[in-house]
Design a protein around this motif. Sequence first.
Motif, short mmCIF file in Angstrom:
data_model
loop_
_atom_site.label_atom_id
_atom_site.label_comp_id
_atom_site.label_asym_id
_atom_site.label_seq_id
_atom_site.Cartn_x
_atom_site.Cartn_y
_atom_site.Cartn_z
N UNK A 142 0.79 -1.23 0.00
CA UNK A 142 0.00 0.00 0.00
C UNK A 142 0.82 1.28 0.00
N UNK A 143 2.06 1.24 0.43
CA UNK A 143 2.86 2.47 0.49
C UNK A 143 3.32 2.86 -0.91
N UNK A 144 2.84 4.01 -1.40
CA UNK A 144 3.23 4.41 -2.75
C UNK A 144 4.70 4.85 -2.78
N UNK A 145 5.30 4.71 -3.95
CA UNK A 145 6.65 5.25 -4.13
C UNK A 145 6.53 6.76 -4.18
N UNK A 146 7.32 7.47 -3.41
CA UNK A 146 7.25 8.93 -3.44
C UNK A 146 7.65 9.47 -4.82
N UNK A 147 7.08 10.59 -5.19
CA UNK A 147 7.44 11.22 -6.46
C UNK A 147 8.93 11.59 -6.48
N UNK A 148 9.49 11.78 -5.31
CA UNK A 148 10.91 12.15 -5.21
C UNK A 148 11.86 10.95 -5.25
N UNK A 149 11.32 9.75 -5.40
CA UNK A 149 12.16 8.54 -5.39
C UNK A 149 13.16 8.59 -6.54
N UNK A 150 14.42 8.35 -6.20
CA UNK A 150 15.47 8.35 -7.22
C UNK A 150 15.74 6.92 -7.68
N UNK A 151 16.72 6.77 -8.55
CA UNK A 151 17.06 5.47 -9.12
C UNK A 151 17.34 4.44 -8.03
N UNK A 152 18.11 4.81 -7.01
CA UNK A 152 18.44 3.87 -5.94
C UNK A 152 17.20 3.50 -5.13
N UNK A 153 16.36 4.49 -4.84
CA UNK A 153 15.13 4.23 -4.07
C UNK A 153 14.22 3.25 -4.82
N UNK A 154 14.06 3.47 -6.11
CA UNK A 154 13.17 2.62 -6.89
C UNK A 154 13.76 1.22 -7.02
N UNK A 155 15.07 1.12 -7.21
CA UNK A 155 15.71 -0.19 -7.27
C UNK A 155 15.51 -0.94 -5.95
#
Length: 151
Positions: A22-35
């Motif tokens: 349920x926790x959305x990825x923040x719009x500020x998520x960078x490459x490392x965060x998304x990986x």
Amino acid sequence: MTTIPTPSYSHFDEDVIHQIITQPLPASADLFDVADACAAFVCVLIDTHDDETRNALCGRLLQALNQLRYLCDEDLPPYLVEQLVAGESITSCMPHCWQETVTPVEYAQALTQVVLGNMLPPPLAKSLTGLLHDVVNMVAEYVKEPYLTVH
């Protein structure tokens, strides 16, 4: 950088699974965060046997992989560039034939879609989920490998 929960144990309780789904990825998520988010989704997915939860995890993983694919083509922010400056030469976790990040990300996207289709015999679904796990974790590690040189 944004903190995404990355479980590293093989048994997940309902609260952890619920939070990851349920926790959305923040719009500020960078490459490392998304990986890291992709790795978290696939780590939970491999140990999940409930069809509804597996489908939700595959959906979230596919969304994150799509975002990762997009970020692979974008310029990196300076704080990530600093982390990617190579000191000593390292051996990459990625086979030489896949040195473009897009290729294994697209493989992971395809595997996710196949697993999400729920049309595979259980042994094959299990094997492809394991392959998906390995590809996603390899990509998550690869995007963080130092490779830039200072001129």
